[in-house]
Motif scaffolding. Structure first.
Motif, PDB file in Angstrom:
ATOM      1  N   GLU A   1      51.267  46.112  39.449  1.00  0.00           N
ATOM      2  CA  GLU A   1      49.963  46.450  38.805  1.00  0.00           C
ATOM      3  C   GLU A   1      48.544  46.755  39.197  1.00  0.00           C
ATOM      4  OE1 GLU A   1      49.489  42.926  36.203  1.00  0.00           O
ATOM      5  OE2 GLU A   1      51.652  44.103  35.724  1.00  0.00           O
ATOM      6  N   LYS A   2      48.717  46.381  41.114  1.00  0.00           N
ATOM      7  CA  LYS A   2      47.561  45.754  41.344  1.00  0.00           C
ATOM      8  C   LYS A   2      46.319  47.439  41.218  1.00  0.00           C
ATOM      9  CE  LYS A   2      48.208  48.608  46.126  1.00  0.00           C
ATOM     10  NZ  LYS A   2      50.137  49.162  45.905  1.00  0.00           N
ATOM     11  N   GLU A   3      46.451  48.668  40.743  1.00  0.00           N
ATOM     12  CA  GLU A   3      45.796  49.307  40.938  1.00  0.00           C
ATOM     13  C   GLU A   3      44.934  49.923  39.864  1.00  0.00           C
ATOM     14  OE1 GLU A   3      48.831  50.218  41.062  1.00  0.00           O
ATOM     15  OE2 GLU A   3      48.697  51.824  43.187  1.00  0.00           O
ATOM     16  N   PHE A   4      44.923  49.052  38.466  1.00  0.00           N
ATOM     17  CA  PHE A   4      45.413  48.962  37.501  1.00  0.00           C
ATOM     18  C   PHE A   4      43.880  47.739  37.685  1.00  0.00           C
ATOM     19  CE2 PHE A   4      44.825  46.691  33.104  1.00  0.00           C
ATOM     20  CZ  PHE A   4      44.375  47.790  32.329  1.00  0.00           C
ATOM     21  N   TRP A   5      44.337  46.615  37.995  1.00  0.00           N
ATOM     22  CA  TRP A   5      43.283  44.904  38.711  1.00  0.00           C
ATOM     23  C   TRP A   5      42.251  46.042  39.345  1.00  0.00           C
ATOM     24  CZ3 TRP A   5      43.618  41.933  34.546  1.00  0.00           C
ATOM     25  CH2 TRP A   5      44.774  42.112  33.910  1.00  0.00           C
ATOM     26  N   ILE A   6      42.227  46.903  40.022  1.00  0.00           N
ATOM     27  CA  ILE A   6      41.327  47.198  41.337  1.00  0.00           C
ATOM     28  C   ILE A   6      40.524  48.474  40.233  1.00  0.00           C
ATOM     29  CG2 ILE A   6      40.245  48.138  43.358  1.00  0.00           C
ATOM     30  CD1 ILE A   6      43.643  47.505  44.812  1.00  0.00           C
ATOM     31  N   LEU A   7      41.072  49.039  39.421  1.00  0.00           N
ATOM     32  CA  LEU A   7      40.280  49.655  38.885  1.00  0.00           C
ATOM     33  C   LEU A   7      39.317  49.807  38.082  1.00  0.00           C
ATOM     34  CD1 LEU A   7      39.586  52.819  37.612  1.00  0.00           C
ATOM     35  CD2 LEU A   7      40.974  53.027  36.080  1.00  0.00           C
ATOM     36  N   THR A   8      39.946  48.083  37.552  1.00  0.00           N
ATOM     37  CA  THR A   8      39.103  47.172  36.260  1.00  0.00           C
ATOM     38  C   THR A   8      37.694  46.162  36.858  1.00  0.00           C
ATOM     39  OG1 THR A   8      41.059  47.166  34.777  1.00  0.00           O
ATOM     40  CG2 THR A   8      39.386  45.828  34.283  1.00  0.00           C
ATOM     41  N   ALA A   9      37.944  46.413  38.622  1.00  0.00           N
ATOM     42  CA  ALA A   9      37.147  45.813  38.890  1.00  0.00           C
ATOM     43  C   ALA A   9      36.450  45.567  39.591  1.00  0.00           C
ATOM     44  CB  ALA A   9      38.224  44.472  39.985  1.00  0.00           C
ATOM     45  N   LEU A  10      36.335  47.693  40.147  1.00  0.00           N
ATOM     46  CA  LEU A  10      35.430  48.626  40.137  1.00  0.00           C
ATOM     47  C   LEU A  10      34.656  48.429  39.212  1.00  0.00           C
ATOM     48  CD1 LEU A  10      34.846  50.628  42.370  1.00  0.00           C
ATOM     49  CD2 LEU A  10      35.894  52.183  41.349  1.00  0.00           C
ATOM     50  N   PHE A  11      34.568  48.179  38.509  1.00  0.00           N
ATOM     51  CA  PHE A  11      33.391  48.737  37.039  1.00  0.00           C
ATOM     52  C   PHE A  11      32.765  47.394  37.432  1.00  0.00           C
ATOM     53  CE2 PHE A  11      36.532  51.757  35.189  1.00  0.00           C
ATOM     54  CZ  PHE A  11      35.704  53.136  35.855  1.00  0.00           C
TER      55      PHE A  11
ATOM     56  N   LEU B   1      41.126  27.672  33.981  1.00  0.00           N
ATOM     57  CA  LEU B   1      41.146  28.030  35.015  1.00  0.00           C
ATOM     58  C   LEU B   1      39.847  27.350  36.644  1.00  0.00           C
ATOM     59  CD1 LEU B   1      43.950  30.506  36.538  1.00  0.00           C
ATOM     60  CD2 LEU B   1      43.653  28.194  36.322  1.00  0.00           C
ATOM     61  N   GLY B   2      40.027  26.667  37.101  1.00  0.00           N
ATOM     62  CA  GLY B   2      38.626  26.712  37.981  1.00  0.00           C
ATOM     63  C   GLY B   2      38.273  28.203  39.082  1.00  0.00           C
ATOM     64  N   PHE B   3      37.198  28.887  39.430  1.00  0.00           N
ATOM     65  CA  PHE B   3      37.246  29.236  40.145  1.00  0.00           C
ATOM     66  C   PHE B   3      37.570  29.849  41.285  1.00  0.00           C
ATOM     67  CE2 PHE B   3      34.568  31.587  43.067  1.00  0.00           C
ATOM     68  CZ  PHE B   3      33.682  32.998  42.951  1.00  0.00           C
ATOM     69  N   GLU B   4      37.931  28.669  42.283  1.00  0.00           N
ATOM     70  CA  GLU B   4      39.063  28.742  43.290  1.00  0.00           C
ATOM     71  C   GLU B   4      40.260  29.048  42.504  1.00  0.00           C
ATOM     72  OE1 GLU B   4      37.040  25.878  43.015  1.00  0.00           O
ATOM     73  OE2 GLU B   4      35.962  26.288  44.341  1.00  0.00           O
ATOM     74  N   GLN B   5      40.752  28.608  41.909  1.00  0.00           N
ATOM     75  CA  GLN B   5      42.047  29.354  40.973  1.00  0.00           C
ATOM     76  C   GLN B   5      42.414  30.653  40.584  1.00  0.00           C
ATOM     77  OE1 GLN B   5      42.197  25.792  38.246  1.00  0.00           O
ATOM     78  NE2 GLN B   5      43.095  24.153  39.607  1.00  0.00           N
ATOM     79  N   ARG B   6      40.907  30.714  39.783  1.00  0.00           N
ATOM     80  CA  ARG B   6      41.011  32.141  39.734  1.00  0.00           C
ATOM     81  C   ARG B   6      41.081  33.283  40.837  1.00  0.00           C
ATOM     82  NH1 ARG B   6      35.419  31.786  35.393  1.00  0.00           N
ATOM     83  NH2 ARG B   6      35.988  30.197  33.723  1.00  0.00           N
ATOM     84  N   THR B   7      40.171  33.030  41.578  1.00  0.00           N
ATOM     85  CA  THR B   7      40.070  33.658  42.887  1.00  0.00           C
ATOM     86  C   THR B   7      41.250  33.992  43.407  1.00  0.00           C
ATOM     87  OG1 THR B   7      37.730  32.909  43.290  1.00  0.00           O
ATOM     88  CG2 THR B   7      39.039  33.577  45.250  1.00  0.00           C
ATOM     89  N   GLU B   8      42.144  33.128  43.270  1.00  0.00           N
ATOM     90  CA  GLU B   8      43.693  33.026  43.989  1.00  0.00           C
ATOM     91  C   GLU B   8      44.319  33.601  43.201  1.00  0.00           C
ATOM     92  OE1 GLU B   8      46.921  29.623  46.238  1.00  0.00           O
ATOM     93  OE2 GLU B   8      45.874  29.048  44.557  1.00  0.00           O
ATOM     94  N   LEU B   9      44.573  33.536  42.232  1.00  0.00           N
ATOM     95  CA  LEU B   9      44.907  34.330  41.127  1.00  0.00           C
ATOM     96  C   LEU B   9      45.177  36.114  41.256  1.00  0.00           C
ATOM     97  CD1 LEU B   9      47.094  34.746  39.028  1.00  0.00           C
ATOM     98  CD2 LEU B   9      45.431  34.725  37.147  1.00  0.00           C
ATOM     99  N   ILE B  10      43.823  36.388  41.092  1.00  0.00           N
ATOM    100  CA  ILE B  10      42.968  37.823  41.184  1.00  0.00           C
ATOM    101  C   ILE B  10      43.994  37.904  42.787  1.00  0.00           C
ATOM    102  CG2 ILE B  10      41.109  39.532  41.262  1.00  0.00           C
ATOM    103  CD1 ILE B  10      41.804  38.448  38.785  1.00  0.00           C
ATOM    104  N   GLU B  11      43.352  37.164  43.800  1.00  0.00           N
ATOM    105  CA  GLU B  11      43.870  37.790  44.916  1.00  0.00           C
ATOM    106  C   GLU B  11      45.609  38.477  45.512  1.00  0.00           C
ATOM    107  OE1 GLU B  11      43.064  34.419  47.282  1.00  0.00           O
ATOM    108  OE2 GLU B  11      41.416  35.285  48.046  1.00  0.00           O
ATOM    109  N   THR B  12      46.235  37.477  44.347  1.00  0.00           N
ATOM    110  CA  THR B  12      47.743  38.948  44.223  1.00  0.00           C
ATOM    111  C   THR B  12      48.094  39.089  43.439  1.00  0.00           C
ATOM    112  OG1 THR B  12      47.955  36.654  42.141  1.00  0.00           O
ATOM    113  CG2 THR B  12      48.436  36.185  43.876  1.00  0.00           C
ATOM    114  N   LEU B  13      46.826  39.622  42.333  1.00  0.00           N
ATOM    115  CA  LEU B  13      46.821  40.806  41.232  1.00  0.00           C
ATOM    116  C   LEU B  13      46.225  42.076  42.292  1.00  0.00           C
ATOM    117  CD1 LEU B  13      45.435  38.688  37.704  1.00  0.00           C
ATOM    118  CD2 LEU B  13      47.878  39.554  38.749  1.00  0.00           C
ATOM    119  N   VAL B  14      45.877  41.884  43.011  1.00  0.00           N
ATOM    120  CA  VAL B  14      45.317  43.191  43.768  1.00  0.00           C
ATOM    121  C   VAL B  14      46.059  43.449  44.833  1.00  0.00           C
ATOM    122  CG1 VAL B  14      42.408  42.795  42.530  1.00  0.00           C
ATOM    123  CG2 VAL B  14      43.430  41.855  44.312  1.00  0.00           C
TER     124      VAL B  14
END
Length: 546
Positions: A473-483, A454-467
């Motif tokens: 699953e938001k807590e799991f993705w937020i925790l991983t992003a925190l690291f 995916l392009g950067f903008e598309q990755r960003t949009e997908l991540i925005e939905t996951l968190v």
């Protein structure tokens, strides 16, 4: 005593006690003594979870649990099991197994539900690590379906709009080799949640269950019976009204009540409200209800293509009460126990980079995982490409980002608690990316991991939905992003002196002050312009207490 990273996990993943109150969740039930009683149950779960998610050792958790009031003890174990399940499934260890072979064994029924709460916060590829080996326990693995029940309860309680108001049908999952039964077990948990959402009000519970498709109502009513009997929140008159409202699902209501009584008795404490509910919903004493459960129990492995032994046990209990309570509902007589079949591609349990299982040309499994995780980290703290043709790092910002700062090194550090689950994390991320691309008609390079393609903008949009707040699953993705952020902001995977010496990009970017020549930091100027306290006379030359 909590660990530093444990405190981070607690901060990210533990809801506040007020977050599970009925007012905060927007439930329609009016405040009363009954609702206050029901609200205390998820709050007890949170306490157990908070103790488990950041404790340094298991003895401390078990000691804290031993101090809990007997009526709430099972719920606290539910929360601790949820925490241990997350830690075990995303890292290393066997905390859950040890807890349930030790002091948690009497609370095995609620412990399974706690595993389901953990499932609601973990990506599906990680679910295969959720269930510990409890060989020798009489209720393993038959009662493990209560984990799926717990998943359903969690989704209905925390995402009521989708799972109750819209009556979402859950996707199948091959739990215990029975994917077609998975939606039914989820419905049983949704039924339990209805009891809480409606504040134990029989008319409101009946109305809420009645809005679901008719073929789902028997499982919903068994969940309602379990919650009403185990949790309480309703007097004898209200329970009588509940039984009348159940109508043809009365045997299912009784089935749930028997399971609740069995769980309470097995834990060694049957409160008064459970005894009252048992009599009101089954016309049986607690002892008789336990005997019904024991006499009908099933422990054998399921035959291929047959219903799970768990459902066989449920049917036997239901049959015991069917003649006495009411005739079977017409839809059962006419159609049997068939259920909607929700087809779902069987999930791959090892990372394959492409959701249809295709292997990528010229990429090893390790390279696929690395590229996916680097792309994930780069989405949060983007940086410039490391070399021409760099795919994982999109080059969305000038200067080095999270990848150059050591995000993967930190994620692979065992102390994070997620290192052993990174392959599953990458697999789940690629599955989400493939679905995202398919829904939007975005062509992706099939020689690349789906997320990295995916392009950067598309990755960003997908991540925005996951968190997003409503993603399960938001807590799991937020925790991983925190690291990933920590790798850039603190260089947590290495010592600070070495990081600065090596020119760590994050610390350099922030202008982190270097130490003195001996590797220590000294601050000759007072931050507040004056000395706030005298140095203790026993302080060592390095600044440490004696």
């Amino acid at each position: 005593m909590p660990t530093a990273l444990g405190s981070v996990r607690r901060f990210v993943m533990t809801p506040k006690l007020i977050d599970v109150t009925f007012a905060k969740r927007g439930f329609p039930a009016a405040p009363s003594a009954a609702t206050q009683r029901l609200e205390a149950i998820p709050q007890a779960v949170i306490c157990g979870f908070e103790w488990g998610i950041d404790a340094r050792d298991q003895w401390e958790v078990e000691r804290r649990l031993s101090l809990v009031d007997r009526e709430q003890l099972g719920f606290a174990y539910e929360g601790a099991t949820m925490a241990f399940t997350i830690l075990d499934a995303t890292g290393r260890g066997h905390r859950t197994r040890d807890l349930l072979r030790g002091p948690g064994r009497p609370h095995i029924f609620l412990a399974y539900i706690g595993m389901g709460f953990a499932m609601a916060r973990l990506p599906r590829p990680v679910w295969k690590k959720v269930l510990p080996d409890l060989t020798g326990d009489p209720y393993y693995p038959v009662m493990s379906w209560l984990a799926v029940d717990g998943f359903g309860f969690d989704r209905a309680y925390f995402d009521t709009g989708r799972w109750v108001d819209e009556q979402r049908v859950p996707k199948s999952y091959p739990w215990a080799g029975a994917p077609d039964y998975f939606p039914r077990a989820v419905d049983q948990g949704i039924g339990r949640a209805l009891w809480f959402i409606c504040g134990g009000s029989a008319p409101d519970v009946a109305a809420a269950a009645g809005r679901f498709a008719s073929h789902r109502q028997a499982d919903l009513w068994s969940g309602i019976g379990l919650a009403a009997t185990f949790a309480g929140g309703c007097d004898a008159d209200g329970l009588a009204a509940l039984r009348r409202a159940a109508g043809g699902c009365g045997p299912d209501l009784a089935l749930g009540a028997v399971f609740a009584v069995k769980a309470r008795a097995y834990a060694g404490f049957v409160p008064d409200h459970t005894q009252v509910a048992c009599l009101a919903l089954t016309d049986a004493s607690v002892d008789k209800a336990v005997k019904v459960a024991d006499d009908t129990a099933v422990s054998s492995a399921p035959e291929p293509g047959s219903e799970p032994p768990y459902e066989t046990w449920r049917q036997r209990i239901r049959a015991h009460f069917a003649a006495d309570l009411s005739a079977q509902p017409s839809w059962i007589r006419q159609h049997g126990r068939s259920r909607e079949r929700v087809s779902r591609r069987t999930m791959h349990m090892t990372i394959t980079c492409q959701p249809d299982g295709g292997k990528l040309r010229n990429l090893t499994v390790e390279q696929c995982r690395t590229m996916t995780l680097e792309a994930f980290a780069d989405t949060f703290v983007p940086g410039e490409k490391r070399f021409p043709g760099d795919i994982a790092v999109a080059g969305a910002a000038a200067g080095p980002g999270a990848v150059a700062a050591g995000a993967l090194e930190l994620l692979e550090t065992p102390a994070t608690g997620v290192s052993d689950g990174l392959a599953d994390l990458a697999d789940s991320l690629n599955e989400h990316a493939a679905q995202y691309a398919a829904e939007r008609g975005i062509p992706v390079d099939r020689d690349l991991p789906s997320f990295a393609a995916l392009g950067f903008e598309q990755r960003t949009e997908l991540i925005e939905t996951l968190v997003a707040p409503d993603h399960p699953e938001k807590e799991f993705w937020i925790l991983t992003a925190l690291f990933c952020f920590m790798a850039f902001d603190t260089a947590a995977h290495t010592d600070t002196v070495s990081a600065l010496k090596d020119g760590h990009p994050g610390l350099v970017t922030m202008g982190f002050a270097p130490p003195d020549p001996d590797g220590l930091w000294r601050f000759p100027d007072f931050s507040y312009g004056r000395q706030l306290a005298r140095t203790h006379p026993a302080t060592t030359p390095s600044g440490d207490p004696a």
